[in-house]
Motif scaffolding. Structure first.
Motif, PDB file in Angstrom:
ATOM      1  N   GLU A   1      22.394  33.231  29.280  1.00  0.00           N
ATOM      2  CA  GLU A   1      22.646  33.995  30.507  1.00  0.00           C
ATOM      3  C   GLU A   1      24.082  33.869  31.009  1.00  0.00           C
ATOM      4  OE1 GLU A   1      20.180  31.789  29.950  1.00  0.00           O
ATOM      5  OE2 GLU A   1      19.759  30.602  31.777  1.00  0.00           O
ATOM      6  N   ASP A   2      24.881  33.014  30.368  1.00  0.00           N
ATOM      7  CA  ASP A   2      26.308  32.943  30.701  1.00  0.00           C
ATOM      8  C   ASP A   2      27.115  34.014  29.966  1.00  0.00           C
ATOM      9  OD1 ASP A   2      25.972  29.377  30.598  1.00  0.00           O
ATOM     10  OD2 ASP A   2      26.094  30.652  32.393  1.00  0.00           O
ATOM     11  N   THR A   3      26.463  34.735  29.086  1.00  0.00           N
ATOM     12  CA  THR A   3      27.141  35.786  28.340  1.00  0.00           C
ATOM     13  C   THR A   3      27.682  36.856  29.281  1.00  0.00           C
ATOM     14  OG1 THR A   3      25.825  35.453  26.347  1.00  0.00           O
ATOM     15  CG2 THR A   3      26.820  37.625  26.638  1.00  0.00           C
ATOM     16  N   ALA A   4      28.969  37.117  29.180  1.00  0.00           N
ATOM     17  CA  ALA A   4      29.633  38.075  30.073  1.00  0.00           C
ATOM     18  C   ALA A   4      31.097  38.190  29.672  1.00  0.00           C
ATOM     19  CB  ALA A   4      29.538  37.611  31.531  1.00  0.00           C
ATOM     20  N   VAL A   5      31.761  39.156  30.262  1.00  0.00           N
ATOM     21  CA  VAL A   5      33.214  39.182  30.213  1.00  0.00           C
ATOM     22  C   VAL A   5      33.715  38.365  31.406  1.00  0.00           C
ATOM     23  CG1 VAL A   5      35.297  40.594  30.303  1.00  0.00           C
ATOM     24  CG2 VAL A   5      33.251  41.440  29.117  1.00  0.00           C
ATOM     25  N   TYR A   6      34.588  37.427  31.119  1.00  0.00           N
ATOM     26  CA  TYR A   6      35.119  36.553  32.154  1.00  0.00           C
ATOM     27  C   TYR A   6      36.545  36.993  32.503  1.00  0.00           C
ATOM     28  CZ  TYR A   6      31.157  33.403  31.803  1.00  0.00           C
ATOM     29  OH  TYR A   6      29.891  32.860  31.851  1.00  0.00           O
ATOM     30  N   TYR A   7      36.772  37.105  33.798  1.00  0.00           N
ATOM     31  CA  TYR A   7      38.071  37.542  34.308  1.00  0.00           C
ATOM     32  C   TYR A   7      38.663  36.471  35.207  1.00  0.00           C
ATOM     33  CZ  TYR A   7      36.310  42.238  33.153  1.00  0.00           C
ATOM     34  OH  TYR A   7      35.801  43.347  32.506  1.00  0.00           O
ATOM     35  N   CYS A   8      39.973  36.316  35.136  1.00  0.00           N
ATOM     36  CA  CYS A   8      40.631  35.531  36.171  1.00  0.00           C
ATOM     37  C   CYS A   8      41.381  36.479  37.083  1.00  0.00           C
ATOM     38  CB  CYS A   8      41.549  34.462  35.593  1.00  0.00           C
ATOM     39  SG  CYS A   8      43.060  35.048  34.847  1.00  0.00           S
ATOM     40  N   ALA A   9      41.542  36.035  38.307  1.00  0.00           N
ATOM     41  CA  ALA A   9      42.186  36.854  39.333  1.00  0.00           C
ATOM     42  C   ALA A   9      42.981  35.954  40.260  1.00  0.00           C
ATOM     43  CB  ALA A   9      41.130  37.626  40.121  1.00  0.00           C
ATOM     44  N   ALA A  10      44.000  36.527  40.860  1.00  0.00           N
ATOM     45  CA  ALA A  10      44.856  35.761  41.762  1.00  0.00           C
ATOM     46  C   ALA A  10      45.011  36.505  43.090  1.00  0.00           C
ATOM     47  CB  ALA A  10      46.230  35.536  41.130  1.00  0.00           C
ATOM     48  N   ARG A  11      45.081  35.729  44.150  1.00  0.00           N
ATOM     49  CA  ARG A  11      45.290  36.320  45.466  1.00  0.00           C
ATOM     50  C   ARG A  11      46.389  35.551  46.187  1.00  0.00           C
ATOM     51  NH1 ARG A  11      41.880  34.025  49.808  1.00  0.00           N
ATOM     52  NH2 ARG A  11      41.800  36.119  50.705  1.00  0.00           N
ATOM     53  N   THR A  12      47.135  36.271  47.006  1.00  0.00           N
ATOM     54  CA  THR A  12      48.303  35.681  47.673  1.00  0.00           C
ATOM     55  C   THR A  12      47.913  35.000  48.967  1.00  0.00           C
ATOM     56  OG1 THR A  12      48.781  37.836  48.672  1.00  0.00           O
ATOM     57  CG2 THR A  12      49.945  37.270  46.638  1.00  0.00           C
ATOM     58  N   GLN A  13      46.915  34.166  48.891  1.00  0.00           N
ATOM     59  CA  GLN A  13      46.481  33.326  49.994  1.00  0.00           C
ATOM     60  C   GLN A  13      46.286  31.920  49.451  1.00  0.00           C
ATOM     61  OE1 GLN A  13      46.229  34.310  53.135  1.00  0.00           O
ATOM     62  NE2 GLN A  13      46.623  36.475  52.715  1.00  0.00           N
ATOM     63  N   TYR A  14      46.306  30.949  50.325  1.00  0.00           N
ATOM     64  CA  TYR A  14      46.218  29.576  49.821  1.00  0.00           C
ATOM     65  C   TYR A  14      44.788  29.138  49.564  1.00  0.00           C
ATOM     66  CZ  TYR A  14      44.801  28.041  54.510  1.00  0.00           C
ATOM     67  OH  TYR A  14      44.140  27.869  55.692  1.00  0.00           O
ATOM     68  N   TYR A  15      43.810  29.868  50.123  1.00  0.00           N
ATOM     69  CA  TYR A  15      42.441  29.414  49.959  1.00  0.00           C
ATOM     70  C   TYR A  15      41.664  30.367  49.052  1.00  0.00           C
ATOM     71  CZ  TYR A  15      41.560  32.929  53.575  1.00  0.00           C
ATOM     72  OH  TYR A  15      41.513  34.091  54.288  1.00  0.00           O
ATOM     73  N   VAL A  16      40.629  29.846  48.461  1.00  0.00           N
ATOM     74  CA  VAL A  16      39.821  30.608  47.517  1.00  0.00           C
ATOM     75  C   VAL A  16      38.887  31.557  48.258  1.00  0.00           C
ATOM     76  CG1 VAL A  16      38.074  30.424  45.705  1.00  0.00           C
ATOM     77  CG2 VAL A  16      39.901  28.732  45.846  1.00  0.00           C
ATOM     78  N   SER A  17      38.638  32.683  47.664  1.00  0.00           N
ATOM     79  CA  SER A  17      37.626  33.607  48.159  1.00  0.00           C
ATOM     80  C   SER A  17      36.664  33.926  47.032  1.00  0.00           C
ATOM     81  CB  SER A  17      38.273  34.897  48.661  1.00  0.00           C
ATOM     82  OG  SER A  17      37.283  35.872  48.943  1.00  0.00           O
TER      83      SER A  17
END
Length: 124
Positions: free
Chosen positions: A89-105
């Motif tokens: 069930e972990d099968t997927a396309v994995y993406y990384c992304a970046a945001r110009t804030q210091y905290y995670v969303s």
């Protein structure tokens, strides 16, 4: 502006491990919060893990807690997603992304830059 490139995906048997890498060019990762998302066929994109400027981390959903970890190497401008005890069930396309804030969303709409994705396939 930052350009993201994921790598490390592939085919693995259930119970195996993979380490995904997200390498950034342009501005350094120390200026961004970085998240990992995944999208399985027919499903919505799902937040998996994130790391912020100050080292705050979120691992979600509950199905990956205890199996996935996220870390960053500022010297290499790279963020990693270590995935252990993989399940089909972990099968997927994995993406990384970046945001110009210091905290995670955990919301994909709050990320400014995306990589092209890397396929992870876990066989049973």
């Amino acid at each position: 502006q930052v350009h993201l490139v994921e790598s490390g995906g592939g085919l693995v048997q259930a119970g195996g491990s993979l380490r995904l890498s997200c390498a950034a060019s342009g501005r350094t990762f120390s200026s961004y919060a970085v998240g990992w998302f995944r999208q399985a066929p027919g499903k919505e994109r799902e937040f998996v893990a994130g790391i912020g400027w100050r080292g705050d981390m979120i691992i979600s959903p509950d199905s990956v807690k205890g199996r996935f970890t996220i870390s960053g190497d500022n010297a290499k401008n790279t963020v990693y997603l270590q995935m252990n005890s993989l399940k089909p069930e972990d099968t997927a396309v994995y993406y990384c992304a970046a945001r110009t804030q210091y905290y995670v969303s955990s919301y994909s709409s709050q990320y400014d830059y995306w990589g092209q994705g890397t396929q992870v396939t876990v066989s049973s």
